[in-house]
Design a protein around this motif. Sequence first.
Motif, PDB file in Angstrom:
ATOM      1  N   LEU A   2     -10.421   6.681  84.148  1.00 46.23           N
ATOM      2  CA  LEU A   2     -11.812   6.309  83.981  1.00 46.23           C
ATOM      3  C   LEU A   2     -12.154   5.146  84.889  1.00 46.23           C
ATOM      4  CD1 LEU A   2     -12.204   6.491  80.114  1.00 46.23           C
ATOM      5  CD2 LEU A   2     -12.930   8.175  81.785  1.00 46.23           C
ATOM      6  N   GLU A   3     -13.361   5.172  85.420  1.00 46.82           N
ATOM      7  CA  GLU A   3     -13.784   4.146  86.373  1.00 46.82           C
ATOM      8  C   GLU A   3     -13.943   2.802  85.685  1.00 46.82           C
ATOM      9  OE1 GLU A   3     -17.627   3.077  89.195  1.00 46.82           O
ATOM     10  OE2 GLU A   3     -17.595   4.923  88.035  1.00 46.82           O
ATOM     11  N   VAL A   4     -13.449   1.758  86.304  1.00 45.29           N
ATOM     12  CA  VAL A   4     -13.659   0.384  85.851  1.00 45.29           C
ATOM     13  C   VAL A   4     -14.613  -0.278  86.839  1.00 45.29           C
ATOM     14  CG1 VAL A   4     -12.588  -1.823  85.330  1.00 45.29           C
ATOM     15  CG2 VAL A   4     -11.366   0.285  84.846  1.00 45.29           C
ATOM     16  N   ILE A 175      -9.752   4.774  71.290  1.00 43.17           N
ATOM     17  CA  ILE A 175      -8.555   5.613  71.141  1.00 43.17           C
ATOM     18  C   ILE A 175      -8.746   6.897  71.950  1.00 43.17           C
ATOM     19  CG2 ILE A 175      -7.207   7.021  69.530  1.00 43.17           C
ATOM     20  CD1 ILE A 175      -7.698   4.902  67.397  1.00 43.17           C
ATOM     21  N   SER A 176      -9.937   7.476  71.848  1.00 41.00           N
ATOM     22  CA  SER A 176     -10.234   8.728  72.568  1.00 41.00           C
ATOM     23  C   SER A 176     -10.131   8.530  74.069  1.00 41.00           C
ATOM     24  CB  SER A 176     -11.657   9.202  72.243  1.00 41.00           C
ATOM     25  OG  SER A 176     -11.912   9.166  70.873  1.00 41.00           O
ATOM     26  N   LEU A 177     -10.626   7.410  74.562  1.00 38.64           N
ATOM     27  CA  LEU A 177     -10.634   7.160  75.993  1.00 38.64           C
ATOM     28  C   LEU A 177      -9.204   7.014  76.530  1.00 38.64           C
ATOM     29  CD1 LEU A 177     -13.619   4.628  76.120  1.00 38.64           C
ATOM     30  CD2 LEU A 177     -13.672   7.121  76.088  1.00 38.64           C
ATOM     31  N   GLU A 178      -8.352   6.343  75.772  1.00 38.13           N
ATOM     32  CA  GLU A 178      -6.958   6.214  76.179  1.00 38.13           C
ATOM     33  C   GLU A 178      -6.244   7.568  76.170  1.00 38.13           C
ATOM     34  OE1 GLU A 178      -4.927   3.185  73.962  1.00 38.13           O
ATOM     35  OE2 GLU A 178      -6.427   1.660  74.439  1.00 38.13           O
ATOM     36  N   LEU A 179      -6.524   8.375  75.153  1.00 38.62           N
ATOM     37  CA  LEU A 179      -5.899   9.695  75.074  1.00 38.62           C
ATOM     38  C   LEU A 179      -6.356  10.583  76.230  1.00 38.62           C
ATOM     39  CD1 LEU A 179      -6.052  10.415  71.236  1.00 38.62           C
ATOM     40  CD2 LEU A 179      -4.027   9.903  72.606  1.00 38.62           C
ATOM     41  N   TYR A 180      -7.639  10.476  76.572  1.00 37.35           N
ATOM     42  CA  TYR A 180      -8.162  11.263  77.697  1.00 37.35           C
ATOM     43  C   TYR A 180      -7.462  10.882  79.002  1.00 37.35           C
ATOM     44  CZ  TYR A 180     -11.269  12.453  81.548  1.00 37.35           C
ATOM     45  OH  TYR A 180     -11.756  12.906  82.749  1.00 37.35           O
ATOM     46  N   GLU A 181      -7.268   9.585  79.206  1.00 40.88           N
ATOM     47  CA  GLU A 181      -6.628   9.146  80.449  1.00 40.88           C
ATOM     48  C   GLU A 181      -5.178   9.619  80.558  1.00 40.88           C
ATOM     49  OE1 GLU A 181      -8.278   5.471  82.617  1.00 40.88           O
ATOM     50  OE2 GLU A 181      -7.608   4.772  80.661  1.00 40.88           O
ATOM     51  N   LYS A 182      -4.501   9.680  79.419  1.00 40.59           N
ATOM     52  CA  LYS A 182      -3.085  10.068  79.427  1.00 40.59           C
ATOM     53  C   LYS A 182      -2.893  11.584  79.455  1.00 40.59           C
ATOM     54  CE  LYS A 182      -0.970   5.976  78.847  1.00 40.59           C
ATOM     55  NZ  LYS A 182       0.110   5.443  79.685  1.00 40.59           N
ATOM     56  N   LEU A 183      -3.704  12.303  78.673  1.00 41.67           N
ATOM     57  CA  LEU A 183      -3.446  13.725  78.450  1.00 41.67           C
ATOM     58  C   LEU A 183      -4.563  14.643  78.918  1.00 41.67           C
ATOM     59  CD1 LEU A 183      -1.982  13.550  74.820  1.00 41.67           C
ATOM     60  CD2 LEU A 183      -0.708  13.762  76.950  1.00 41.67           C
ATOM     61  N   ASN A 184      -5.718  14.078  79.259  1.00 42.21           N
ATOM     62  CA  ASN A 184      -6.902  14.871  79.583  1.00 42.21           C
ATOM     63  C   ASN A 184      -7.319  15.678  78.350  1.00 42.21           C
ATOM     64  OD1 ASN A 184      -9.025  16.144  80.766  1.00 42.21           O
ATOM     65  ND2 ASN A 184      -7.904  16.863  82.553  1.00 42.21           N
ATOM     66  N   PHE A 185      -7.121  16.992  78.353  1.00 37.74           N
ATOM     67  CA  PHE A 185      -7.551  17.769  77.195  1.00 37.74           C
ATOM     68  C   PHE A 185      -6.472  17.744  76.099  1.00 37.74           C
ATOM     69  CE2 PHE A 185      -4.977  20.887  79.384  1.00 37.74           C
ATOM     70  CZ  PHE A 185      -4.376  21.591  78.350  1.00 37.74           C
ATOM     71  N   ILE A 186      -6.930  17.837  74.850  1.00 35.45           N
ATOM     72  CA  ILE A 186      -6.048  17.884  73.672  1.00 35.45           C
ATOM     73  C   ILE A 186      -6.587  18.970  72.756  1.00 35.45           C
ATOM     74  CG2 ILE A 186      -5.167  16.569  71.690  1.00 35.45           C
ATOM     75  CD1 ILE A 186      -5.854  14.009  73.405  1.00 35.45           C
ATOM     76  N   ASP A 187      -5.698  19.729  72.150  1.00 35.36           N
ATOM     77  CA  ASP A 187      -6.134  20.808  71.271  1.00 35.36           C
ATOM     78  C   ASP A 187      -6.404  20.325  69.853  1.00 35.36           C
ATOM     79  OD1 ASP A 187      -5.811  23.391  72.943  1.00 35.36           O
ATOM     80  OD2 ASP A 187      -3.940  22.321  73.294  1.00 35.36           O
ATOM     81  N   GLU A 208     -18.685  11.836  73.755  1.00 40.62           N
ATOM     82  CA  GLU A 208     -19.305  11.105  74.859  1.00 40.62           C
ATOM     83  C   GLU A 208     -18.657  11.490  76.192  1.00 40.62           C
ATOM     84  OE1 GLU A 208     -19.291   6.942  73.955  1.00 40.62           O
ATOM     85  OE2 GLU A 208     -20.657   7.174  72.239  1.00 40.62           O
ATOM     86  N   LEU A 209     -17.342  11.651  76.207  1.00 41.18           N
ATOM     87  CA  LEU A 209     -16.651  12.103  77.415  1.00 41.18           C
ATOM     88  C   LEU A 209     -17.133  13.501  77.819  1.00 41.18           C
ATOM     89  CD1 LEU A 209     -13.025  10.922  76.548  1.00 41.18           C
ATOM     90  CD2 LEU A 209     -14.409  10.082  78.455  1.00 41.18           C
ATOM     91  N   HIS A 210     -17.319  14.345  76.823  1.00 41.21           N
ATOM     92  CA  HIS A 210     -17.786  15.723  77.074  1.00 41.21           C
ATOM     93  C   HIS A 210     -19.214  15.715  77.624  1.00 41.21           C
ATOM     94  CE1 HIS A 210     -18.047  20.036  76.557  1.00 41.21           C
ATOM     95  NE2 HIS A 210     -19.119  19.898  75.804  1.00 41.21           N
ATOM     96  N   GLU A 211     -20.075  14.895  77.026  1.00 39.15           N
ATOM     97  CA  GLU A 211     -21.475  14.833  77.453  1.00 39.15           C
ATOM     98  C   GLU A 211     -21.610  14.282  78.870  1.00 39.15           C
ATOM     99  OE1 GLU A 211     -23.034  12.476  74.301  1.00 39.15           O
ATOM    100  OE2 GLU A 211     -22.990  14.134  72.851  1.00 39.15           O
ATOM    101  N   LEU A 212     -20.661  13.450  79.280  1.00 39.38           N
ATOM    102  CA  LEU A 212     -20.665  12.902  80.639  1.00 39.38           C
ATOM    103  C   LEU A 212     -20.063  13.877  81.658  1.00 39.38           C
ATOM    104  CD1 LEU A 212     -19.592   9.242  79.831  1.00 39.38           C
ATOM    105  CD2 LEU A 212     -21.796   9.943  80.786  1.00 39.38           C
TER     106      LEU A 212
END
Length: 346
Positions: A2-4, A175-187, A208-212
């Motif tokens: 994710l962009e900083v 928590i979601s943002l960290e998981l996205y950065e590590k794993l991208n999609f999760i089931d 929010e990640l999905h909407e973006l």
Amino acid sequence: MLEVSINFKKEYPNVEKYYEGIWRYHKFLPPVNEIVSLGEGNTPLIKSKQHQNLYYKFEGSNPTGSFKDRGMSFAISLAKSNNVKKIIVASTGNTAASASAYSARAGIECYVILPKGKVAKGKLMQSILHGAKIIEIEGNFDLALKSVFERIKENKIIYPLNSFNPWRLEGQKTISLELYEKLNFIDNIIVPVGNAGNISAIWKGFKELHELGLLEKLPKMIGVQAEGAAPLANAWEKSLDKPVFVEQPETKATAIRIGRPVNWQKAMKAVKESEGFFVKVKDEEIIEAQKRLARIEGIGAELASAASYAAFLKIKEKINLNIEKTVLILTGHALKDPESILNNYL
């Protein structure tokens, strides 16, 4: 990744040390004037040695030992930015510990209302250590939360920081943002549910990640409750739209011993929207799951955290372990409640 923002210093003056943790996601958070941080977030994501495509998000490594620190950092930062002088929380222990530490850091007076004799000693010790003013009541967490509502009506200058406060959930969605950065999609994501804020916060982050347009596939949210404190899981079993409130909740997993979760509507919405479900587990299953986590995976999680692993073991036939990526949220550290370990294992 994710962009900083390159303008981070301009947006948050004098906060160079907060590039890491939840504050690196400042673009996803409402603005504050002053950051109160203890280095929360950036918790370990541990791959299971037993199960393919299974991961543990170990929130016990946060500064006070639970996921509560994410939300408390943001909420206390907002309170400090608005010159709040006093805050109050009801708690089964972890919220009190976190609120006490972050209030101390911010120089804000902290009041915690606890159900007498029903808070793990490790968590009670944290509140005492950080100088919170402790008010014990006869009864359970639900009565403690009712007491918070009564006190804020009487005293308009005291600010409540339980998870009905939406700013807590803003911090927890990281928590979601960290998981996205590590794993991208999760089931699938399995989350212990007490007052029901965390499961809805995590879902909010993924939406929010999905909407973006950053996330193509949304995970199923699976909420787990202890059998003796399962207002949402019981309702789910009966296909009800409202929880079956439990007046006298009982479970050894004290962090989720809540019979009237204040965020039940958000939690049920998260589970339904994600096409997930609720499940309940027995205390015996939770204790066995805690033992397996500790003695096979090397992870020391408190009982409420182990409920997510107990749920996984119960429902794993519903999950295709060969292809479905599944994350268990381990909400707190085993050292939060050493007494229960001594009682259950000796």
